[in-house]
Motif scaffolding. Structure first.
Motif, short mmCIF file in Angstrom:
data_model
loop_
_atom_site.label_atom_id
_atom_site.label_comp_id
_atom_site.label_asym_id
_atom_site.label_seq_id
_atom_site.Cartn_x
_atom_site.Cartn_y
_atom_site.Cartn_z
N PRO A 1 -3.48 -9.25 3.83
CA PRO A 1 -3.04 -8.62 5.08
C PRO A 1 -1.75 -9.22 5.61
O PRO A 1 -1.35 -10.32 5.22
CB PRO A 1 -4.20 -8.92 6.03
CG PRO A 1 -4.80 -10.18 5.51
CD PRO A 1 -4.65 -10.12 4.01
N GLN B 1 -6.25 -8.02 -1.82
CA GLN B 1 -5.40 -7.39 -0.82
C GLN B 1 -5.07 -8.44 0.24
O GLN B 1 -5.97 -9.05 0.82
CB GLN B 1 -6.12 -6.20 -0.17
CG GLN B 1 -6.39 -5.05 -1.16
CD GLN B 1 -7.26 -3.98 -0.53
OE1 GLN B 1 -8.45 -4.17 -0.33
NE2 GLN B 1 -6.65 -2.84 -0.21
N PRO C 1 0.81 -1.23 0.00
CA PRO C 1 0.00 0.00 0.00
C PRO C 1 0.84 1.27 0.00
O PRO C 1 0.31 2.35 -0.31
CB PRO C 1 -0.80 -0.11 1.31
CG PRO C 1 -0.71 -1.53 1.73
CD PRO C 1 0.59 -2.03 1.22
N SER D 1 -1.31 -5.41 3.28
CA SER D 1 -2.30 -4.33 3.23
C SER D 1 -2.63 -3.75 4.60
O SER D 1 -2.82 -2.55 4.74
CB SER D 1 -3.58 -4.86 2.57
OG SER D 1 -3.32 -5.26 1.24
N TRP D 2 -2.72 -4.60 5.61
CA TRP D 2 -3.00 -4.13 6.96
C TRP D 2 -2.70 -5.25 7.94
O TRP D 2 -2.47 -6.39 7.56
CB TRP D 2 -4.47 -3.71 7.08
CG TRP D 2 -5.44 -4.81 6.74
CD1 TRP D 2 -5.78 -5.90 7.51
CD2 TRP D 2 -6.17 -4.96 5.52
NE1 TRP D 2 -6.66 -6.71 6.85
CE2 TRP D 2 -6.93 -6.15 5.63
CE3 TRP D 2 -6.27 -4.19 4.36
CZ2 TRP D 2 -7.76 -6.59 4.62
CZ3 TRP D 2 -7.10 -4.63 3.35
CH2 TRP D 2 -7.84 -5.82 3.47
N ARG E 1 -8.25 -2.80 12.13
CA ARG E 1 -7.12 -2.93 11.23
C ARG E 1 -6.13 -1.79 11.42
O ARG E 1 -6.54 -0.63 11.53
CB ARG E 1 -7.58 -2.94 9.77
CG ARG E 1 -8.45 -4.14 9.40
CD ARG E 1 -8.93 -4.02 7.96
NE ARG E 1 -9.67 -5.21 7.54
CZ ARG E 1 -10.20 -5.36 6.33
NH1 ARG E 1 -10.08 -4.39 5.43
NH2 ARG E 1 -10.85 -6.47 6.03
N GLN E 2 -4.86 -2.12 11.45
CA GLN E 2 -3.82 -1.11 11.51
C GLN E 2 -3.08 -1.10 10.18
O GLN E 2 -2.45 -2.09 9.80
CB GLN E 2 -2.84 -1.39 12.65
CG GLN E 2 -1.79 -0.30 12.80
CD GLN E 2 -0.89 -0.53 14.00
OE1 GLN E 2 -1.03 -1.54 14.70
NE2 GLN E 2 0.03 0.39 14.25
N GLU E 3 -3.18 -0.01 9.45
CA GLU E 3 -2.57 0.09 8.12
C GLU E 3 -1.14 0.59 8.26
O GLU E 3 -0.84 1.77 8.12
CB GLU E 3 -3.41 1.01 7.24
CG GLU E 3 -4.81 0.44 6.98
CD GLU E 3 -5.71 1.40 6.21
OE1 GLU E 3 -5.50 2.63 6.31
OE2 GLU E 3 -6.62 0.91 5.51
N SER F 1 -2.33 3.09 2.84
CA SER F 1 -3.44 2.45 2.15
C SER F 1 -3.58 2.98 0.73
O SER F 1 -3.08 4.07 0.41
CB SER F 1 -4.75 2.68 2.91
OG SER F 1 -5.06 4.07 2.94
#
Length: 379
Positions: free
Chosen positions: A324, A322, A254, A284-285, A293-295, A299
């Motif tokens: 994670p 995507q 991202p 992605s996260w 979710r922690q990006e 993003s």
């Protein structure tokens, strides 16, 4: 009392035994050299190996013994292993190549129905190899015949990620690739001792890739995945020359900086006239215990790359999925057990399986396929 089986019944049983490397019946490959049975039901069979150092000779012996013992009336089985002569190996190579000339890349022929995906990235460290390995295994689990070429000559990692520890078997100038999780695999890492680096210039890279494609017996694959090195250098150019029909699968994260570089890797398609099948966004996260979710890397990078490449090529370039951040994905890669098999219910595995399903749904090409038409006489 069960009657003694005849040789025809025994050969029928052997026809159900596949060579563990070539994956074709040993009777079709000319590997059954002698077969006898006496009045007491004792069977003696001689199986010819392609090479004396065949790494799976024990597997072959076990499979042959089991197949013959399953025939009613067989009391015992004695398997003797021999080795093919030069003439027999030459006949085998001709058969496997279907009469085609040697040193020919089968996937570049007009009649090839194999989908070829070159997995590319603009920079290293985005998880391109992990994506390649897991997609290959996921596609094979759906019943497709899959092969992987580790085209990242300098940074090869596919053998570890797929758990390949053995070396390929070489039948004269034909290479039989190891099979892991029902995926045929070839990598320069299988020919380099230990963790020795590969220090080659462009012409050597091209020659190695050509050997991986032309000298390896791949059989009739549904999908061939190539794990490319990052960037747009010698290997990407060689793949475009050797496999002009290959489609590009772009992997990014991202992060804006990574996405910008990924666009460059995808834009090579405009120069090589290759199609971009889609974009995969990795890392992605991070899913937290509370469900949020922690990006970590930002993003939108994957969507941005897909939009930019769509505008650049004039063709639809979708964001296929995507993936994670997932500890299980990393652990599976280190252990040689892809997460899509070892932990299919994890977030990363579900995302990868979804991408594989989209790729599997794309049918093989029509080139070379019979349409079943019959000419008729004019009225």
């Amino acid at each position: 009392m069960t009657e003694r089986p005849d040789l025809q019944a025994l050969r029928a049983a052997l026809a159900r035994v596949n060579d563990p490397e070539i994956r074709q019946p040993i009777t079709d490959l000319g590997m059954v050299d002698a077969l006898t049975i006496d009045d007491a039901g004792a069977v003696a069979v001689t199986i010819l190996l392609t090479v004396a150092a065949c790494p799976l000779k024990e597997t072959l012996t076990r499979d042959v013994t089991a197949a013959l013992q399953a025939v009613p009336g067989v009391a015992s089985v004695d398997v003797t292993l021999g080795v093919m002569s030069e003439e027999q190996r030459a006949a085998l190579r001709t058969k496997l190549r279907g009469g085609a000339p040697e040193k020919e890349v089968p996937f570049a022929k007009p009649g090839s129905l194999t989908r070829v995906y070159a997995v590319a990235s603009g920079k290293g460290g985005v998880g391109k190899s992990s994506v390649t390995a897991n997609l290959a295994v996921a596609l094979a689990a759906q019943g497709l015949k899959v092969g992987v070429v580790d085209a990242d000559i300098y940074g090869f990692s596919i053998p570890r990620m797929l758990g390949v520890t053995g070396q390929p078997t070489q039948v004269d100038d034909m290479i039989l690739p190891p099979i892991a999780h029902e995926v045929k695999v070839i990598s320069i890492g299988m020919f380099v001792p230990g963790n020795q680096p590969v220090v080659w210039r462009g012409p050597m890279l091209h020659r190695a890739l050509n050997q991986f494609l032309a000298d390896v017996f791949w059989g009739d694959l549904d999908v061939l995945l190539l794990d490319l090195p990052p960037g747009t250098g010698d290997v990407a150019i060689s793949i475009a020359q050797l496999l002009p029909n290959a489609e590009i699968l772009v992997v990014t994260t991202p992060q804006t900086a990574a996405a910008e570089v990924a666009e460059r890797a995808g834009s090579i398609a405009t120069q090589t006239r290759q199609r971009i099948v889609g974009v995969v966004e990795n890392m992605s996260w991070l899913e937290l215990p509370d469900g949020s979710r922690q990006e970590i890397f930002g993003s939108g990078g994957g969507a941005t790359v897909a939009e930019s490449l769509t505008a650049l090529t004039g063709a639809d370039v979708p964001l296929l999925g995507q993936i994670p951040l997932d500890v299980a994905l990393r652990e599976g890669a280190d252990a040689g057990s892809p997460v899509v098999l070892g932990n299919p219910d994890t977030p990363a595995a579900r995302a990868l399986l979804g991408i594989a399903t989209q790729l599997a749904g794309r049918t093989r090409g029509l080139a070379g396929r019979s349409l079943g038409l019959t000419p008729t006489a004019r009225a």
